[in-house]
Design an enzyme around this catalytic site. Structure first.
Site: not given
Ligand SMILES: *Cc1c(COP(=O)(O)O)cnc(C)c1O
Length: 375
Positions: A188, A66
């Site tokens: 993000d 982990r």
């Molecule tokens: C898909 C997505 C997520 C979440 O990611 P997962 O791998 O599905 O948990 C977060 N941010 C954006 C912009 C996404 O397109």
């Protein structure tokens, strides 16, 4: 503002000295190919093996499965080199999001775009409902509104472009205001990838990825990542990952790294296809609006005839696959409002296209045949 790192038995693993060094002059496409490889020495494999291990012989840096894994570390090294920071991989994008949101103290204010990825907005809604923090939703294209919202915030979440509205934020201006207010800034970067946007170069604290999308790129892996230049934040997040256990599978890390090797080729081709499709789609009578930020492989179209026409479109193609998610080699699309969690400010007739790397004329022929049927 930030919680103390949990004290655990896990050391912060140093970057592995047995790997090849990177030349700082190398361009991103070279880094994508060369980073995270074993040393160039006789009988070393070219690729980091899939190291299946729940435990390690005591006395080193890893100790337990982990806390670390050489296959994750190879992926993290490559992604870190591309984003210009230090990466940590997670079980999914949302596991990465949850770990970052956990940085703020109780009752902290978090600013978030109203059209951020709906899983992120839902996580924040859940935390708010349980009294854990407060959120302020903003229109991320309205820089004045976002700058004002920074006042009193502990964390400013940005997603640019947003999913699926494809709005673009003025990251630099917002970053300055957020830092003046003493808040962390997170981007993000799932849609842009480090090839089209490097938020750490713009001064933000943390980059989050759903590696499920472009980084892995083949619609066969769920994985997430966080990247930072701050040793302190890296230590806190690593501590949380050790403690909470949202670690990736080893095979997933290996597949994501294999995918990353061609990121530049896939992004380049998807973007070229997307730009050509945007040009052609804009002239089609069934299409009321085309949303495209000018870069990347995601395009949103709003059908003039609304939800019914959009649903019809997604069931009439042979090559385009009706599926959620994005960033794979395959072209996929879906009407986003078919999900109850999608906000009402997203048009009912909006179809998000994840443009793949197929031949653009084949993509167009398939799409236009279906579009002609819904006018
Ligand atoms: C898909 C997505 C997520 C979440 O990611 P997962 O791998 O599905 O948990 C977060 N941010 C954006 C912009 C996404 O397109």
């Amino acid at each position: 503002m930030s919680a103390d790192p949990p004290t655990g038995p896990s050391p912060v693993s140093p970057s592995t000295p047995s790997r090849t060094g990177l030349d700082p002059a190398w361009k991103p496409s070279t880094v994508a190919v060369a980073a995270g490889r074993p040393a160039h020495s006789p009988d070393q494999p070219l690729n980091e093996p899939i190291v299946m291990a729940s435990t390690y012989v005591a006395g080193g840096d890893l100790e337990y499965g982990r806390y670390g894994n050489p296959t994750w570390a190879a992926f993290e090294e490559a992604l870190g080199a591309l984003e210009g920071g230090r990466a940590l991989s997670f079980a999914s994008g949302l596991a990465a999001v949850a770990t970052v949101l956990d940085l703020v103290g109780t009752d902290a204010k978090v600013v978030v775009p109203r059209h951020a990825y709906n899983g992120t907005v839902m996580q924040l809604g859940d935390l708010e409902a349980r009294g854990r923090l407060r959120t302020q939703l903003v229109d991320v294209t309205d820089t004045d509104e976002v700058v004002k919202a920074c006042d009193g915030a502990a964390l400013v979440w940005l997603e640019s472009p947003t999913n699926p509205a494809l709005e673009v934020a003025d990251i630099e201006t917002i970053r300055v205001a957020a830092h003046e207010a003493g808040a962390y800034v997170v981007v993000d970067n799932t849609f842009a990838t480090p090839l089209l946007q490097k938020p750490l170069d713009l001064g933000v604290d943390l980059v989050v990825h759903s590696a499920t999308k472009y980084l892995a790129g083949h619609s066969d892996v769920l994985m997430g990542a966080v990247v930072t230049r701050s040793e302190e934040l890296y230590g806190v997040l690593k501590g949380r990952r050790d403690l909470l256990g949202a670690v990736p599978g080893t095979l997933e890390a290996w597949l994501a790294l294999r995918g990353l090797r061609t990121l530049h080729l896939r992004v380049e081709r998807a973007q070229a296809n997307a730009q050509e499709l945007v040009r052609r789609l804009s002239a089609h009578p069934a299409v009321g609006e085309v949303r495209y930020p000018g870069f990347g492989g995601i395009v949103s179209v709003v059908l003039a005839q609304g939800a019914l026409a959009a649903d019809l479109l997604t069931h009439k193609t042979r090559l385009w696959v009706h599926a959620t998610s994005l960033g794979g080699v395959e072209s996929t699309f879906e009407r986003r409002r078919r999900w109850k969690s999608e906000p009402a400010t997203i048009p009912e007739g909006l179809v998000r296209l994840s443009v793949g790397i197929e031949d653009v004329d084949d993509l167009w022929d398939d799409l236009v045949r279906a579009l002609d049927g819904v006018v």
